[in-house]
Design an enzyme around this catalytic site. Structure first.
Site, short mmCIF file in Angstrom:
data_model
loop_
_atom_site.label_atom_id
_atom_site.label_comp_id
_atom_site.label_asym_id
_atom_site.label_seq_id
_atom_site.Cartn_x
_atom_site.Cartn_y
_atom_site.Cartn_z
N LYS A 345 0.83 -1.21 0.00
CA LYS A 345 0.00 0.00 0.00
C LYS A 345 0.87 1.26 0.00
O LYS A 345 0.56 2.24 -0.68
CB LYS A 345 -0.94 0.02 1.21
CG LYS A 345 -2.02 -1.04 1.19
CD LYS A 345 -3.09 -0.80 2.24
CE LYS A 345 -2.54 -0.72 3.64
NZ LYS A 345 -1.96 -1.97 4.13
N THR A 347 3.94 1.63 -1.18
CA THR A 347 4.58 1.86 -2.49
C THR A 347 3.56 2.37 -3.50
O THR A 347 3.88 3.22 -4.33
CB THR A 347 5.25 0.57 -3.03
OG1 THR A 347 4.29 -0.45 -3.13
CG2 THR A 347 6.39 0.12 -2.18
N ALA A 599 -2.62 0.01 14.16
CA ALA A 599 -3.75 -0.19 13.25
C ALA A 599 -4.78 -1.19 13.76
O ALA A 599 -5.77 -1.43 13.09
CB ALA A 599 -3.25 -0.62 11.87
N PHE A 630 -3.53 -2.00 7.24
CA PHE A 630 -4.15 -3.32 7.10
C PHE A 630 -5.15 -3.36 5.92
O PHE A 630 -5.11 -2.50 5.05
CB PHE A 630 -4.83 -3.76 8.40
CG PHE A 630 -3.88 -3.99 9.53
CD1 PHE A 630 -2.54 -4.26 9.31
CD2 PHE A 630 -4.31 -3.93 10.84
CE1 PHE A 630 -1.66 -4.48 10.36
CE2 PHE A 630 -3.44 -4.15 11.91
CZ PHE A 630 -2.12 -4.42 11.67
N PHE A 718 4.35 -8.16 -9.51
CA PHE A 718 5.62 -8.80 -9.18
C PHE A 718 6.15 -9.48 -10.44
O PHE A 718 5.37 -9.85 -11.34
CB PHE A 718 5.43 -9.84 -8.07
CG PHE A 718 5.09 -9.22 -6.73
CD1 PHE A 718 6.05 -9.07 -5.75
CD2 PHE A 718 3.79 -8.78 -6.45
CE1 PHE A 718 5.75 -8.51 -4.51
CE2 PHE A 718 3.48 -8.22 -5.23
CZ PHE A 718 4.46 -8.09 -4.26
N TRP A 747 7.06 0.03 -8.52
CA TRP A 747 8.18 -0.47 -7.73
C TRP A 747 9.45 -0.56 -8.58
O TRP A 747 10.53 -0.21 -8.14
CB TRP A 747 7.84 -1.84 -7.14
CG TRP A 747 8.92 -2.39 -6.25
CD1 TRP A 747 9.18 -2.06 -4.95
CD2 TRP A 747 9.91 -3.36 -6.60
NE1 TRP A 747 10.26 -2.76 -4.47
CE2 TRP A 747 10.74 -3.57 -5.46
CE3 TRP A 747 10.19 -4.08 -7.76
CZ2 TRP A 747 11.81 -4.46 -5.46
CZ3 TRP A 747 11.25 -4.97 -7.76
CH2 TRP A 747 12.05 -5.16 -6.62
#
Length: 894
Positions: A345, A347, A599, A630, A718, A747
């Site tokens: 979250k 990034t 959190a 979260f 990814f 990323w």
């Protein structure tokens, strides 16, 4: 005429800005009271407030400069003028005055602008204005400046030449003076004429103007041309012009206070493949100096407090300055139920603002939480984002920052110390002894402090004289009668230290046997952190701190920080922590880092104040992107029901972060464990696992829709994700009601990899917004818990333990029933059982306990057991963290 015009202009400015009190400071270093009187009279006529700083005659340049620097930093002074002996008008003194306060226009900056022709951007020295006002039709005439050097002489030459005059300059002792005087049509005298220069050198009919600094207090004689009235008129006119300059300065000052369009220079990225470590990437980029960034986004010099080169606190005064500025769009980044590795979250938040600002030229701000030392040295590492979407310098972000968490620790533990000390003193002293110590005689006088008077009023005792209280009233006043078994306020430390989860305090002989069991929480779990994140002003924070309930008395009534008399001290410790910290992303776009509430037992969102300030700074078409901790079932639900209630802000869009990895886990994939290699199901294409796991994504989209806000799914990519898996997730997300779903490569590529997401967010923000809260605050506590359990988690019903039911009854009786609910449950499942992935149904949600953070303003039910002190794993992150003793560079952070 000049004075009348200045008076009208200033009156108009005051009508438009009723709070305005234009103030001119004049530094004087001579004993001539005539000039002081004339300045005061003109200022009064125009409507200006004048502050005369009278330094002793013979003051040094350094003493003058020190006084200038002090007034430069005084926000109540908008203009600064100097009345000094000629010998003190040096470059050092003149350039000490801030150009924006330089009403005499004598600093190099002002003079440079004048000579360059930027008349709208500078102030002409008042003496020069006066001379120009008296001279007419200069075209083709020869003007000789005698004894007029320095800044005034240069400004005069520039203005005269602009009017078409031929200008010559000469010293009194120059050998060619007589010839020059004879040919001049106009002579402007800048300093006292020596006796050995006869008036006969000036040809008849020549206009002579004396603008000597001391002409108001000395007589000058030019033979037949002598006219003291005219000479004094030059001096008076110059002072009138100074007041006119001050009015112009006020116009510029008011303009500078208004919202300004950003002039942001973004930093270039050169992504490498394979992607290096986070700290390598951070260190390869040279951040802008934070004062440069602050200026680019429209912050004023007196609105920032700089900490080193790359971070600064921003003062809350900005909210008052920009109160009429429309807010930008408000974007929340939430996520699906994550794996223990997290789904990115932070990034996504950073990548999105880099895309908006650096690539789409849209003003945007990221608002992030400050990371705790616990995860940084424990398991998760830092929280600055990662790869080419992070906040820099990341080691500063992750280590201490500007000390806010330390301030919270200090304030929290001061209150903890006050509780135990009060119990000890009450148990070992009579009412009279307590009263004499709590309200001592000081210098023969005895009086209540402000906080003690407030306590008396709460007790219904309307007395202000300590000598008039009855014995019964003294007893009520001095005895809090805290029941030690009900103390909920714990000590805190910002380290994962499992051996502090249960401790015994009071074992020293000096504590006289008052031993009790207690515990430490991690610092970010302190209610003071939750207050910092939800407060809207310094006054609001003080009130919230005072309302914190720390225990019950022996009659079952709440005991607060205000009762302990510690509210003001807590506010003092928190006075700097309340200001958000300004930093930047890898691409040089602005970030606010502020607050980091736990959190689970708190609401897990960055601060309301950071969001509010950022929304003003980005402008109406800009974006503020903030993140909730979260999954959406916890962080987003709390953002809407708790944070939005505290702030009054309405969100425009939710960005829901998902990963193929997490979806495969929810589809039945093997366990994901931090530190262990991923199983092949996660590194090879498996469309069935992805499809089955999308149930969790669909559920989180439905939760968002409960609040009426458009949702954009950001699929964090990814390298092991296949194109088919990515396409499948985006397709299912759109079919499930998402406004859009886009893959993100921020990323590995920085903002460029999130441009598609930024475009989708911009479009979604223009959709009709029907935001609504999930429940009414008027509902009973149990009903509010049930609504969250059934509508958000998918539970069949709730079940309260006897202890939980007892607490609900107590809070309702004490008048706290109308607070919002902050559920404390595992983030690893929609249910209370971490191992149940996907979308569990048909379960009964057990509520083991119900606690309250009254100052923060919420009730928090505990679902199962909830640790407020994490522990260190067998191999913590600190094994890899090191400091190079030569370069002082930090290594091993991630």
């Amino acid at each position: 005429k000049i004075t009348e015009n200045a008076k009208k202009s200033l009156a108009s400015l005051k009508r438009e800005n009723p709070q305005l009190e234009p103030t001119l400071a004049i530094i004087q270093a001579h004993n001539d009271h005539l000039i002081q009187e004339i300045n005061k009279n003109f200022a009064k006529e125009v409507g200006l407030r004048v502050v005369h700083v009278c330094l002793p005659e013979g003051s040094s340049k350094d003493e003058i400069v020190n006084e200038i620097l002090r007034l430069n930093e005084d926000p109540n002074v908008q203009g600064l003028a100097l009345d000094l002996p000629e010998s003190l008008y040096s470059s050092k003194v003149l350039n000490a005055v801030k150009p924006e306060k330089d009403v005499d226009g004598l600093s190099d900056v002002n003079l440079g602008r004048l000579v360059r022709g930027d008349a709208h951007d500078c102030l002409v020295p008042p003496t020069v204005c006066a001379v120009m006002e008296l001279l007419e039709d200069l075209g083709g005439k020869t003007v000789l400046l005698v004894g007029a050097g320095g800044a005034v002489g240069a400004a005069l030459q520039s203005m005269l030449q602009r009017e078409g005059a031929a200008t010559l300059s000469c010293r009194w002792k120059a050998p060619q003076l007589q010839a020059k005087l004879h040919h001049a049509d106009v002579v402007v005298v800048g300093s006292t004429k020596p006796d050995d220069v006869p008036v006969s050198w000036i040809k008849p009919g020549t206009t002579v103007i004396s603008c000597s600094r001391d002409l108001l207090s000395e007589k000058h004689t030019y033979g037949q041309q002598n006219n003291h009235a005219a000479e004094n008129a030059v001096g008076s006119l110059a002072i009138a012009m100074r007041m006119q300059n001050m009015v112009k300065n006020m116009e510029r000052w008011i303009q500078s206070q208004q919202y300004r369009k950003w002039d942001l220079r973004c930093l270039k990225l050169q992504p490498r493949s394979p992607v290096p470590s986070d700290i390598e990437i951070s260190r390869a980029q040279s951040p802008k100096a934070v004062d440069v960034l602050a200026k680019e986004i429209g912050l004023l010099t007196d609105e920032i407090e700089i900490y080193g080169q790359t971070k600064a606190k921003v003062r809350l005064s900005l909210l008052e300055r920009l109160k009429d500025q429309p807010d930008g769009k408000y974007v929340l980044v939430a996520g699906i139920t994550p794996t223990p590795l997290g789904e990115g979250k932070s990034t996504v938040t950073v990548g999105l603002v880099q895309a908006l600002t650096a690539h789409l030229n849209i003003n945007s701000f990221a608002c992030l939480r400050q990371p705790s030392q616990g995860p940084t040295f424990g398991v998760k590492g830092g929280a600055a984002g990662g790869g080419y979407a992070q906040v820099i310098p990341m080691e500063e972000f992750n280590l201490h920052l500007t000390g806010d968490i330390h301030a919270i620790t200090a304030a929290n533990n001061l209150l903890a110390a006050a509780i135990d000390a009060r119990i000890l003193h009450e148990n070992t002293q009579s009412d009279k002894a307590l009263y004499n110590r709590l309200v001592p005689v000081v210098n023969g006088m005895r009086g209540f402090s402000a906080i003690q008077l407030a306590r008396l009023r709460r007790l219904g005792i309307n007395k202000t004289d300590p000598g008039t209280l009855t014995e019964e009233e003294i007893g009520k006043f001095v005895r809090l009668d805290i029941d030690p078994s009900t103390i909920t306020w714990q000590r805190v430390v910002d380290t994962n230290d499992r051996f502090l989860r249960k401790i015994t305090v009071g074992q020293a002989n000096t504590e006289k046997g008052f031993v009790r069991q207690a515990q430490f929480d991690i610092a970010v779990a302190s209610e003071i952190m939750a207050i910092l994140a939800l407060t809207t002003s310094l006054q609001d924070m003080k009130e919230r701190l005072g309302k914190m309930v720390v225990a019950n008395d022996k009659n079952g009534e709440p005991v607060t920080a205000e009762d302990l008399g510690v509210t003001g001290a807590l506010a003092v410790l928190m006075k700097d922590a309340i200001k958000p910290t300004l930093m930047q992303t890898l691409e040089g776009t602005p970030v606010f880092v502020h607050a980091g509430p736990f959190a689970n037992i708190a609401h897990g969102n960055s601060s309301v104040l950071a969001d509010k300030i950022a929304l003003k700074l980005v402008g109406e078409k800009g974006f503020v992107v903030t993140e909730a901790g979260f999954g959406a079932d916890i962080g987003m639900e709390k953002f809407f029901n708790i944070k939005c209630r505290a702030s009054g802000l309405v969100p425009s869009v939710v960005v829901l972060v998902a990963t193929v990895r997490a979806l495969k886990m929810h589809g039945g994939g093997p366990n994901v464990t931090a530190g262990a290699p991923l199983k092949k199901e996660y590194t090879e294409e498996n469309l069935q696992l992805v499809a089955d796991g999308c149930c969790n994504l669909q559920k989180q989209i439905q939760i968002t829709q409960l609040f009426g806000v458009p949702v954009v799914v950001a699929l964090n990519i990814f390298k092991t994700d296949s194109p088919a898996e990515v396409d499948l997730v985006c397709k299912i997300a759109k079919q499930s009601g998402a406004f859009d779903a886009v893959p993100c490569n921020h990323w590995s590529a920085g903002g460029r990899g999130a441009v598609q997401l930024a475009q989708a967010v911009e479009k979604a923000a223009n959709q009709k917004n029907s935001f609504k809260y999930l429940y009414s605050l008027e509902l009973p506590i149990i009903e509010k818990i049930r609504i969250i359990a059934q509508k958000v988690y998918g539970a069949q019903d709730i079940e309260l333990s006897p202890a939980a039911q007892s607490q609900v009854d107590r809070y309702t009786r004490q008048g706290f029933g109308n607070l919002p609910i902050c559920m404390a449950k595992t983030h690893l499942s929609l249910s209370h059982q971490p191992e149940r992935k996907g979308v569990p149904t048909g379960f009964i949600l057990p509520i083991s306990d119900v606690r309250a953070s009254i100052g923060a303003g919420f009730i928090y039910p505990l679902v199962g057991t909830m640790s407020t002190m994490p522990g260190l794993p067998t191999r913590p992150c600190f094994y890899d963290i090191d400091l190079d003793p030569v370069t002082e560079q930090v290594r091993g952070l991630f």
